[in-house]
Design an enzyme around this catalytic site. Structure first.
Site, PDB file in Angstrom:
ATOM      1  N   GLU A 114       7.063 -15.143 -11.846  1.00 11.06           N
ATOM      2  CA  GLU A 114       6.352 -13.982 -11.291  1.00 11.06           C
ATOM      3  C   GLU A 114       5.876 -13.000 -12.345  1.00 11.06           C
ATOM      4  OE1 GLU A 114       8.613 -11.532  -8.569  1.00 11.06           O
ATOM      5  OE2 GLU A 114      10.422 -11.752  -9.753  1.00 11.06           O
ATOM      6  N   ARG A 139       3.705  -0.273  -4.961  1.00  9.27           N
ATOM      7  CA  ARG A 139       3.474  -0.812  -3.619  1.00  9.27           C
ATOM      8  C   ARG A 139       2.159  -1.577  -3.518  1.00  9.27           C
ATOM      9  NH1 ARG A 139       6.869   1.579   0.081  1.00  9.27           N
ATOM     10  NH2 ARG A 139       5.528   0.871   1.759  1.00  9.27           N
ATOM     11  N   GLU A 182      16.823 -17.901  -9.084  1.00  7.14           N
ATOM     12  CA  GLU A 182      16.408 -16.542  -9.387  1.00  7.14           C
ATOM     13  C   GLU A 182      15.802 -16.460 -10.797  1.00  7.14           C
ATOM     14  OE1 GLU A 182      15.671 -14.097  -7.827  1.00  7.14           O
ATOM     15  OE2 GLU A 182      15.768 -12.394  -9.196  1.00  7.14           O
ATOM     16  N   HIS A 220      16.414 -37.921  -9.890  1.00  2.04           N
ATOM     17  CA  HIS A 220      15.796 -38.363  -8.631  1.00  2.04           C
ATOM     18  C   HIS A 220      14.337 -37.934  -8.551  1.00  2.04           C
ATOM     19  CE1 HIS A 220      19.675 -39.722  -7.302  1.00  2.04           C
ATOM     20  NE2 HIS A 220      20.188 -38.546  -7.637  1.00  2.04           N
ATOM     21  N   LYS A 252      11.971 -15.263 -11.701  1.00  4.61           N
ATOM     22  CA  LYS A 252      11.644 -14.166 -12.636  1.00  4.61           C
ATOM     23  C   LYS A 252      10.583 -14.630 -13.626  1.00  4.61           C
ATOM     24  CE  LYS A 252      12.853 -11.383 -10.954  1.00  4.61           C
ATOM     25  NZ  LYS A 252      13.593 -11.307  -9.753  1.00  4.61           N
ATOM     26  N   CYS A 259       0.847  -1.175   0.000  1.00  4.52           N
ATOM     27  CA  CYS A 259       0.000   0.000   0.000  1.00  4.52           C
ATOM     28  C   CYS A 259       0.895   1.243   0.000  1.00  4.52           C
ATOM     29  CB  CYS A 259      -0.929   0.087   1.198  1.00  4.52           C
ATOM     30  SG  CYS A 259      -2.079  -1.278   1.307  1.00  4.52           S
ATOM     31  N   TRP A 261      -2.830  -2.731  -1.681  1.00  2.00           N
ATOM     32  CA  TRP A 261      -2.572  -4.161  -1.880  1.00  2.00           C
ATOM     33  C   TRP A 261      -3.373  -4.839  -0.778  1.00  2.00           C
ATOM     34  CZ3 TRP A 261      -0.611  -8.443   0.669  1.00  2.00           C
ATOM     35  CH2 TRP A 261      -0.249  -9.525  -0.129  1.00  2.00           C
ATOM     36  N   LYS A 275       5.632  -4.504  -4.297  1.00  2.00           N
ATOM     37  CA  LYS A 275       7.086  -4.350  -4.217  1.00  2.00           C
ATOM     38  C   LYS A 275       7.626  -4.534  -2.807  1.00  2.00           C
ATOM     39  CE  LYS A 275      11.006  -3.267  -6.155  1.00  2.00           C
ATOM     40  NZ  LYS A 275      11.605  -4.342  -6.948  1.00  2.00           N
ATOM     41  N   ASN A 281      -1.318   2.355   5.725  1.00  2.00           N
ATOM     42  CA  ASN A 281      -0.475   1.290   5.180  1.00  2.00           C
ATOM     43  C   ASN A 281      -0.038   0.440   6.357  1.00  2.00           C
ATOM     44  OD1 ASN A 281       1.443  -0.254   3.816  1.00  2.00           O
ATOM     45  ND2 ASN A 281       3.035   1.299   4.086  1.00  2.00           N
ATOM     46  N   GLY A 282      -0.269  -0.878   6.262  1.00  2.00           N
ATOM     47  CA  GLY A 282       0.119  -1.773   7.359  1.00  2.00           C
ATOM     48  C   GLY A 282      -1.048  -2.664   7.733  1.00  2.00           C
TER      49      GLY A 282
HETATM   50  C1  F6R Z   1      11.065 -10.918  -6.773  1.00  2.00           C
HETATM   51  C2  F6R Z   1      11.035 -10.020  -5.668  1.00  2.00           C
HETATM   52  C3  F6R Z   1      10.668 -10.545  -4.333  1.00  2.00           C
HETATM   53  C4  F6R Z   1      11.482  -9.841  -3.250  1.00  2.00           C
HETATM   54  C5  F6R Z   1      11.013 -10.275  -1.864  1.00  2.00           C
HETATM   55  C6  F6R Z   1      11.837  -9.656  -0.765  1.00  2.00           C
HETATM   56  O1  F6R Z   1      11.438 -10.290  -7.950  1.00  2.00           O
HETATM   57  O2  F6R Z   1      11.285  -8.866  -5.820  1.00  2.00           O
HETATM   58  O3  F6R Z   1      10.832 -11.920  -4.258  1.00  2.00           O
HETATM   59  O4  F6R Z   1      12.817 -10.139  -3.427  1.00  2.00           O
HETATM   60  O5  F6R Z   1       9.672  -9.901  -1.682  1.00  2.00           O
HETATM   61  O6  F6R Z   1      11.794  -8.267  -0.818  1.00  2.00           O
HETATM   62  P1  F6R Z   1      12.909  -7.373  -0.149  1.00  2.00           P
HETATM   63  O7  F6R Z   1      14.173  -7.638  -0.869  1.00  2.00           O
HETATM   64  O8  F6R Z   1      12.424  -5.977  -0.348  1.00  2.00           O
HETATM   65  O9  F6R Z   1      12.976  -7.776   1.273  1.00  2.00           O
END
Ligand code: F6R
Length: 607
Positions: free
Chosen positions: A487, A27, A480, A503, A484, A2, A74, A602, A100-101
């Site tokens: 997501e 956010r 990773e 396995h 990507k 948020c 969010w 984010k 927010n929270g």
């Molecule tokens: C994926 C991504 C998330 C963050 C995760 C942790 O692209 O961005 O998996 O890495 O939510 O977020 P931070 O790094 O802000 O603690």
């Protein structure tokens, strides 16, 4: 999660709020709303969907007035819907709140408030704040907000306005970011600097349980018991253009292209007199020498950066290193002694699980070092020392450049520990540092021609699943890469150690099943090739990230994406770039919004 904004000043608030919300949309983007006061009432407009839906609903003559608040959501409590969108108002609709929270005790509070005659119109936790403030309001909004805050358990960044105190916004926070600034046109508040940087570069980062009272010409600050204080001003020196796409079709591509700069900036000043310097560690070399166990904690991409670092710390410093998902770490009873070093990695510096893990580790006596991208973030403030990745603001929800910043920072830490432990010699360290710096140019080279990546991306048309496999650092890199893809393109993707295929996962293979392999030249290259051959025999289509000049790979791979030759230790930095680009190309071809993938936000400030 948020985003909140607020403005009170000498011009109409509406456009300032909507612009701020656009910048905060990373956010959360399931609904948005604004509230603006005119002479007699608070006008609220809320819409489901992205901020653009709200923008197109707000007509020229709507919401006119110089004081207002806004929110992009969010959803946590209450489905994404208009009635659950913020701002929320009191029964008399004379008080409006954005939050927010999460207010954890909202059910108890709601019951009490309903018992006292308050009528709720949403399913959110936030609405209790509006009613609590209404209940406590005796003509002083600050007092009422303070009273409400003292009853709420959980995390909150709150901005509140009241029609009986025109032109005033009261703000407070706990475990949720709030920044304020005074510009020429008035006073601003937001969850993130990016929403007010056009107005001022001198901002105040509000601390937990502090309050701010904004009026058009001033912002006053109060501590939890009501004493006024002069806040510390933070000057922001990064460029405003981080909030713009700069000619790229999306922020993700722009941020991928920034990665050479991130490598250079993260390394700048880190080598002095042939030694690695990380002053932020706040431990003497002697204390560092006592470190006999390292935990790296983080979530998602940040956790993956930790997986890469584990290999390097163990190889160069010979210190046993464990990497843990923060949400698990905090509920285990990890073995922590005074000689344990905990490294908490978080781009946003706000992730609730990572923060809780930091607190837990500190209570158990560990020294905790944060690696974060956000100045003054909770991770930065609550750690014993903080290393800032130099990615600058990352807007695309999928992390790219901040991941590279994290890996480079952790690589420096591994080198420093290697030196302190006497396992790396000076010439070795110098050589490693210089090769690490070379990855900036190597990334530039990869970015110059992405045709092989785009060609491989076409193969994903109509596919629903993929495996990513590699060995050693290749495996870590695959986690990773797979994240990507899933997501942003919504294709199911899993990463495995290549040697694990037989396995279990090999049973998934059928004609045309896509396997993305990190098969660069490394000590286990031959073994990886054998694993790929086993998969190819069973029908898999192989897309390989390989080292330039490797012709042999073509015997097993259907698509080859070459990257420059690089020391295996640094391969994750360069190999991640084509994996990011591959995921993006696949997602774009599927018509996905690569910057704002569904269901994500984010910063994840809830458990
Ligand atoms: C994926 C991504 C998330 C963050 C995760 C942790 O692209 O961005 O998996 O890495 O939510 O977020 P931070 O790094 O802000 O603690």
């Amino acid at each position: 999660m948020c985003g909140i904004v607020g403005f009170t000043g000498h011009v109409d608030a509406k456009d300032i709020l909507l612009d701020g919300l656009k910048r905060l949309e990373y956010r959360g983007y399931d609904s948005a709303g604004i509230a603006v006061e005119d002479d007699s009432r608070i006008n609220v407009i809320r819409r489901v969907g992205k901020v653009s839906e709200l923008v197109s609903s707000v007509g020229e003559n709507d919401c006119l007035g110089g004081c207002g608040i806004g929110h992009t959501r969010w959803a946590t409590h209450g489905a994404p819907s208009e009635r659950n969108a913020h701002p929320h108002t009191s029964c008399a609709e004379d008080i409006a709140v954005v939050h927010n929270g999460i207010i954890e005790n909202y059910l108890e509070l709601r019951e009490v408030l309903e018992g006292r005659g308050h009528t709720f119109t949403s399913d959110t936790d936030t609405e209790v704040a509006a009613h609590l403030i209404e209940e406590a309001y005796k003509g002083d909004l600050l007092d009422a907000v303070r009273s409400a805050a003292s009853q709420m358990i959980g995390a909150y960044g709150l901005a509140v306005m009241c029609i009986h105190e025109p032109g005033k916004i009261v703000v407070t926070r706990k475990d949720s970011p709030i920044v304020l600034g005074q510009g020429e046109k008035g006073a601003y508040v937001a969850s993130d600097i990016i929403a007010l940087i056009d107005a001022t570069r001198d901002v105040v980062v509000l601390e937990d349980n502090e309050f701010a009272v904004m009026t058009p010409d001033s912002i006053e600050y109060y501590d939890r018991i009501g004493n006024a204080f002069e806040p510390e001003i933070t000057h922001i020196d990064w460029d405003v253009d981080v909030a713009e796409k700069g000619g790229y079709p999306d922020f993700m591509l722009k941020e991928i292209h920034e990665q050479p700069r991130v490598v250079r900036d993260t390394l700048a000043g880190r080598m002095s007199g042939n030694e690695i310097v990380i002053d932020e560690l706040t431990l003497s070399r002697k204390e560092l020498n006592y470190v006999d166990r390292v935990y790296i904690i983080g979530c998602g991409t940040s956790y993956h950066a930790g997986l890469i670092a584990k290999n390097l710390i163990e190889a160069w410093a010979r210190i046993p290193t464990e990497v843990e998902v923060a949400s698990e770490f905090r509920y285990r009873n990890p073995i922590i002694t005074p000689t344990t070093m905990v490294v908490a990695v978080s781009q946003s510096g706000e992730t609730a699980d990572t923060l809780a893990a930091i607190r837990d580790a500190r209570v158990k006596g560990a020294k905790v070092f944060g690696i974060t991208n956000v100045l003054g973030s909770p991770v930065a403030r609550e750690s014993d020392g903080v290393i800032y990745t130099k990615a600058n603001k990352e807007i695309a929800v999928a992390s790219t450049k901040s991941f590279i910043g994290q890996v480079v920072s952790l690589t420096l830490l591994a080198m420093l520990l290697g030196r302190v432990k006497g396992k790396l010699t000076l010439p070795q360290t110098r050589m490693l540092f210089s090769e690490l710096a070379d990855t900036a140019e190597q990334i530039e080279y990869i970015l110059q021609d992405t045709s092989a990546i785009d060609e491989a991306a076409k193969y994903f048309e109509g596919r629903t699943s993929a495996l990513y496999i590699g060995r050693g650092l290749g495996e870590a890199t695959c986690y990773e890469g797979a994240l990507k893809l899933k997501e942003i393109s919504y294709i199911h993707a899993e990463a495995y150690a290549a040697g694990e295929m037989k396995h279990g996962p090999i049973a998934l293979l059928e004609d045309g099943f896509p396997i993305v392999a990190v098969a660069t030249k490394s000590p286990t290259y031959d073994k990886t090739i054998s694993n790929l051959a086993e998969s190819k025999t069973r029908g898999a289509t192989i897309i390989a990230i390989a080292t330039e000049g490797d012709e042999e790979i073509k015997k097993v791979a259907d698509y080859v994406i070459y990257i420059p030759r690089v020391r295996d230790s640094f391969m994750p930095i360069t190999a991640s770039v084509p994996l990011q680009l591959l995921a993006r190309s696949v997602a774009v071809a599927r018509g996905c919004d690569v910057d704002q993938p569904r269901n994500l936000a984010k910063s994840v400030t809830v458990e």
